[in-house]
Design a protein around this motif. Sequence first.
Motif, PDB file in Angstrom:
ATOM      1  N   LEU A 140      33.415 100.957  47.129  1.00 45.05           N
ATOM      2  CA  LEU A 140      32.967  99.790  47.887  1.00 45.05           C
ATOM      3  C   LEU A 140      31.994  99.016  47.021  1.00 45.05           C
ATOM      4  N   HIS A 141      32.299  97.749  46.778  1.00 52.31           N
ATOM      5  CA  HIS A 141      31.475  96.894  45.921  1.00 52.31           C
ATOM      6  C   HIS A 141      30.722  95.885  46.777  1.00 52.31           C
ATOM      7  N   ASP A 142      29.513  95.581  46.367  1.00 56.42           N
ATOM      8  CA  ASP A 142      28.689  94.578  47.036  1.00 56.42           C
ATOM      9  C   ASP A 142      28.745  93.318  46.166  1.00 56.42           C
ATOM     10  N   HIS A 143      29.757  92.484  46.405  1.00 54.16           N
ATOM     11  CA  HIS A 143      29.966  91.301  45.561  1.00 54.16           C
ATOM     12  C   HIS A 143      29.162  90.121  46.103  1.00 54.16           C
ATOM     13  N   GLN A 144      28.480  89.410  45.208  1.00 52.69           N
ATOM     14  CA  GLN A 144      27.652  88.270  45.609  1.00 52.69           C
ATOM     15  C   GLN A 144      28.258  86.971  45.108  1.00 52.69           C
ATOM     16  N   VAL A 145      28.184  85.949  45.951  1.00 52.35           N
ATOM     17  CA  VAL A 145      28.652  84.612  45.599  1.00 52.35           C
ATOM     18  C   VAL A 145      27.538  83.639  45.958  1.00 52.35           C
ATOM     19  N   ALA A 146      27.236  82.717  45.068  1.00 44.60           N
ATOM     20  CA  ALA A 146      26.176  81.732  45.309  1.00 44.60           C
ATOM     21  C   ALA A 146      26.747  80.495  45.991  1.00 44.60           C
ATOM     22  N   LEU A 147      26.148  80.117  47.120  1.00 41.84           N
ATOM     23  CA  LEU A 147      26.511  78.886  47.811  1.00 41.84           C
ATOM     24  C   LEU A 147      25.462  77.832  47.476  1.00 41.84           C
ATOM     25  N   ASP A 148      25.919  76.597  47.246  1.00 38.88           N
ATOM     26  CA  ASP A 148      24.995  75.554  46.794  1.00 38.88           C
ATOM     27  C   ASP A 148      24.347  74.754  47.928  1.00 38.88           C
ATOM     28  N   GLY A 149      24.708  75.000  49.164  1.00 39.76           N
ATOM     29  CA  GLY A 149      24.109  74.290  50.289  1.00 39.76           C
ATOM     30  C   GLY A 149      24.769  72.970  50.620  1.00 39.76           C
ATOM     31  N   SER A 150      25.812  72.600  49.894  1.00 45.78           N
ATOM     32  CA  SER A 150      26.487  71.317  50.135  1.00 45.78           C
ATOM     33  C   SER A 150      27.440  71.394  51.331  1.00 45.78           C
ATOM     34  N   GLY A 151      27.755  72.598  51.775  1.00 49.32           N
ATOM     35  CA  GLY A 151      28.703  72.766  52.863  1.00 49.32           C
ATOM     36  C   GLY A 151      30.136  72.886  52.384  1.00 49.32           C
ATOM     37  N   ALA A 152      30.348  72.750  51.085  1.00 46.78           N
ATOM     38  CA  ALA A 152      31.701  72.848  50.521  1.00 46.78           C
ATOM     39  C   ALA A 152      32.062  74.311  50.279  1.00 46.78           C
ATOM     40  N   ALA A 153      33.355  74.597  50.303  1.00 39.19           N
ATOM     41  CA  ALA A 153      33.844  75.942  50.022  1.00 39.19           C
ATOM     42  C   ALA A 153      33.585  76.288  48.559  1.00 39.19           C
ATOM     43  N   THR A 154      33.310  77.549  48.306  1.00 38.60           N
ATOM     44  CA  THR A 154      33.066  78.036  46.952  1.00 38.60           C
ATOM     45  C   THR A 154      34.113  79.090  46.616  1.00 38.60           C
ATOM     46  N   GLN A 155      34.784  78.911  45.492  1.00 34.16           N
ATOM     47  CA  GLN A 155      35.795  79.870  45.057  1.00 34.16           C
ATOM     48  C   GLN A 155      35.114  81.012  44.314  1.00 34.16           C
ATOM     49  N   PHE A 156      35.719  82.201  44.380  1.00 35.74           N
ATOM     50  CA  PHE A 156      35.172  83.343  43.658  1.00 35.74           C
ATOM     51  C   PHE A 156      36.309  84.194  43.097  1.00 35.74           C
ATOM     52  N   VAL A 157      35.971  84.951  42.065  1.00 38.36           N
ATOM     53  CA  VAL A 157      36.885  85.946  41.486  1.00 38.36           C
ATOM     54  C   VAL A 157      36.059  87.212  41.297  1.00 38.36           C
ATOM     55  N   PHE A 158      36.602  88.317  41.768  1.00 34.51           N
ATOM     56  CA  PHE A 158      35.963  89.627  41.626  1.00 34.51           C
ATOM     57  C   PHE A 158      36.961  90.553  40.947  1.00 34.51           C
TER      58      PHE A 158
END
Length: 194
Positions: A140-158
Amino acid sequence: MRSGLVDGRLVTGLALCGFMLVVAGCQSGDKAGVPGAGGQQAEKILASELLAYCPKVTLREGTASFSSYAKGGQDDPAKLAYQASISDVTRACTRADGKMTINVAVAGRVVPGPAGASGAVRMPIRIAVTRGEELLYSQLHDHQVALDGSGAATQFVFNDPNVTIPIPEDQTLQVFAGYDEGPPKKKPAADAEF
């Protein structure tokens, strides 16, 4: 006169084509513009590795999305902090010393909700490998993604590059990826309050 003009153009055209072929032939050995070349020894991949068994990754039912709510707002759409979803999974396998290592990759996006804010959000991503009922690997991994506060979706790759198991003798392995919130939290007993 016209025939001499045509012959002259033909000879010039043939000479130009011949020159281009010679120049192209000279450049075919130049590895400066080839990624991974230019004096570096590229890692050799054997045909047996390309044809070897590499189990595909599957999303277990109900694990492709994950929602997080503000404190006390479970399942309240107005208190949704963010929702994450997995859109694609893939893998690559290598073999050495009797072991198969599977690099499992997961791609998706995080969409902020009405109660969302900028900053890092955490997602519990589990990678597991089974053979029938036997569990060969689970992390089980605790993956973090940074959101910029703009309300837009943020893509991620783990990715988990360390899924290592003995080389299988058959093709019955299953690799699973997905969100895993773990067991539900226990509610404190009423008489435990101070």
